[in-house]
Design a protein around this motif. Structure first.
Motif, short mmCIF file in Angstrom:
data_model
loop_
_atom_site.label_atom_id
_atom_site.label_comp_id
_atom_site.label_asym_id
_atom_site.label_seq_id
_atom_site.Cartn_x
_atom_site.Cartn_y
_atom_site.Cartn_z
N GLN A 178 42.75 43.25 40.83
CA GLN A 178 43.54 43.54 39.64
C GLN A 178 44.98 43.90 39.98
N VAL A 179 45.19 44.53 41.13
CA VAL A 179 46.56 44.83 41.57
C VAL A 179 47.35 43.53 41.73
N ILE A 180 46.72 42.52 42.31
CA ILE A 180 47.39 41.22 42.49
C ILE A 180 47.64 40.57 41.14
N VAL A 181 46.63 40.60 40.27
CA VAL A 181 46.79 40.01 38.93
C VAL A 181 47.90 40.72 38.16
N ASP A 182 47.94 42.04 38.25
CA ASP A 182 48.99 42.79 37.54
C ASP A 182 50.38 42.40 38.02
N ARG A 183 50.53 42.12 39.30
CA ARG A 183 51.83 41.70 39.81
C ARG A 183 52.20 40.32 39.25
N ILE A 184 51.24 39.41 39.23
CA ILE A 184 51.51 38.08 38.69
C ILE A 184 51.93 38.17 37.23
N LEU A 185 51.21 38.97 36.45
CA LEU A 185 51.52 39.09 35.02
C LEU A 185 52.79 39.90 34.79
N GLY A 186 52.89 41.04 35.48
CA GLY A 186 54.01 41.94 35.24
C GLY A 186 55.35 41.35 35.63
N GLN A 187 55.37 40.57 36.70
CA GLN A 187 56.61 39.95 37.16
C GLN A 187 56.76 38.51 36.66
N ARG A 188 55.81 38.08 35.83
CA ARG A 188 55.83 36.73 35.27
C ARG A 188 55.98 35.67 36.36
N VAL A 189 55.16 35.80 37.38
CA VAL A 189 55.16 34.82 38.48
C VAL A 189 54.46 33.56 37.99
N ARG A 190 55.16 32.48 37.96
CA ARG A 190 54.62 31.24 37.40
C ARG A 190 54.07 30.32 38.50
N ASN A 191 53.20 29.42 38.07
CA ASN A 191 52.70 28.34 38.93
C ASN A 191 51.98 28.90 40.17
N VAL A 192 51.08 29.85 39.93
CA VAL A 192 50.25 30.41 40.99
C VAL A 192 48.90 29.71 40.99
N VAL A 193 48.48 29.27 42.18
CA VAL A 193 47.19 28.60 42.34
C VAL A 193 46.46 29.24 43.51
N PHE A 194 45.20 29.60 43.31
CA PHE A 194 44.34 30.09 44.38
C PHE A 194 43.46 28.95 44.88
N LEU A 195 43.35 28.81 46.20
CA LEU A 195 42.41 27.88 46.83
C LEU A 195 41.40 28.69 47.62
N ALA A 196 40.11 28.44 47.38
CA ALA A 196 39.06 29.25 48.00
C ALA A 196 37.91 28.37 48.46
N CYS A 197 36.95 29.01 49.13
CA CYS A 197 35.78 28.29 49.65
C CYS A 197 34.62 29.28 49.76
N ASP A 198 33.74 29.10 50.72
CA ASP A 198 32.72 30.06 51.14
C ASP A 198 31.40 29.98 50.38
N VAL A 199 31.37 29.39 49.18
CA VAL A 199 30.13 29.41 48.40
C VAL A 199 29.35 28.10 48.47
N HIS A 200 29.94 27.06 49.08
CA HIS A 200 29.25 25.80 49.33
C HIS A 200 28.94 25.02 48.05
N TYR A 201 29.86 25.05 47.11
CA TYR A 201 29.83 24.17 45.96
C TYR A 201 31.22 24.15 45.33
N VAL A 202 31.37 23.33 44.31
CA VAL A 202 32.67 23.13 43.68
C VAL A 202 32.76 23.96 42.40
N GLN A 203 33.82 24.73 42.29
CA GLN A 203 34.08 25.45 41.05
C GLN A 203 35.60 25.50 40.84
N ALA A 204 36.03 25.35 39.60
CA ALA A 204 37.44 25.49 39.26
C ALA A 204 37.54 26.29 37.97
N ASN A 205 38.51 27.20 37.95
CA ASN A 205 38.68 28.08 36.79
C ASN A 205 40.15 28.19 36.41
N ALA A 206 40.39 28.16 35.10
CA ALA A 206 41.70 28.51 34.55
C ALA A 206 41.57 29.93 34.01
N TYR A 207 42.41 30.85 34.49
CA TYR A 207 42.27 32.26 34.16
C TYR A 207 43.31 32.71 33.14
#
Length: 209
Positions: free
Chosen positions: A104-133
Motif C-alpha cells: 500500500q505504501v507503493i500504491v499510495d506513492r503512485i496515486l499521491g504523486q500521480r505517477v503515470r504508465n506504471v506496469v508491474f511484471l511478475a511470475c512465480d505462480v506458474h500460470y498466466v494472470q493479468a490485472n488492471a488495478y
C-alpha cells in the motif's frame, strides 16, 4: 550482471532504455521479513533502503513507462496454510500474513504523486494472470500487472486475484508452458503471452497517458 558500486550483494537496480522506458528490478528475497510474521509496520518485503529507492525512483523518473519487475505477484495469495505458514507474495490471507501494508505504501506513492504508465511484471505462480488495478475506485485503471510462466516447471493451481486493489482480471489461465513478450514505444505498451508451441494465448495493448 553489473556489480553495484555501493554494495556487491545489492541486486535491485534500474535499467533505462532511452526516453521511453525505465525498469525497476526488485529484490524481493534478500531483505524480507519472515513470511509467517503478522503484517504490520515492522514487516517488509523490500527493506527500508530498497523501498525508499523505489519510491524516489518512481517519483523522479522521466521515462514514459515505469516498469516494476517483482518476483512475486501483487494480488495472488501464496501459502498461508498449515503446510506453508505465511503468505509468500504481496497479498495477504486470512491468517494475517502477507506484505499488504508495504504494498500500500507503493500504491499510495503512485496515486499521491500521480505517477503515470506504471506496469508491474511478475511470475512465480506458474500460470498466466493479468490485472488492471483501480485502487482509488474512480473507474479508471491506475496501473497494470502481467504475470507469466513457467517455461519448464509444472503448471500451478489457479487462484483469483485478491480484491484489495480493486482488480479487473483480464486473464487467469494455466495448464501450459508459456512466456511473455513486451514491446514498448513512447505511445504504447504491448504484452503477448505465447505457449510452448509458439501460439498466442493472450495479448493486451496499453496506450500511454
Amino acid at each position: 550482471m553489473r556489480v553495484a558500486s555501493d554494495g556487491p550483494q545489492r541486486l535491485y537496480r534500474t535499467v533505462r532504455a532511452g526516453a521511453d522506458l525505465e525498469v525497476f528490478i526488485l529484490d524481493t528475497r534478500q531483505y524480507r521479513s519472515r513470511n509467517a510474521d503478522q503484517d504490520g509496520p515492522a514487516k517488509t518485503m523490500l527493506g527500508e533502503r530498497q523501498l525508499q529507492w523505489l519510491l524516489s525512483g518512481l517519483t523522479e523518473s522521466t521515462a514514459t513507462w515505469k516498469v516494476i519487475v517483482t518476483t512475486v505477484p501483487l494480488s495472488i495469495s501464496k501459502g498461508g496454510g498449515l503446510a506453508v505458514p505465511g503468505n509468500d507474495g504481496w497479498a495477504g490471507g486470512t491468517d494475517g500474513t502477507g506484505f499488504e501494508r508495504e504494498r500500500q505504501v507503493i500504491v499510495d506513492r503512485i496515486l499521491g504523486q500521480r505517477v503515470r504508465n506504471v506496469v508491474f511484471l511478475a511470475c512465480d505462480v506458474h500460470y498466466v494472470q493479468a490485472n488492471a488495478y483501480d485502487p482509488n475506485g474512480d473507474g479508471a485503471p491506475d496501473f497494470h500487472e502481467f504475470v507469466a510462466g513457467p517455461l519448464s516447471a509444472a503448471p500451478g493451481r489457479l487462484t483469483p486475484a485478491s480484491v484489495g486493489l480493486h482488480p479487473t482480471t483480464l486473464i487467469n489461465e494455466g495448464g501450459y508452458m508459456n512466456f511473455g513478450l513486451v514491446r514498448v514505444t513512447k505511445s504504447s505498451f504491448d504484452v503477448t503471452v505465447l505457449d510452448e508451441a509458439g501460439a498466442t494465448r493472450f495479448s493486451h495493448h496499453l496506450a500511454a497517458k
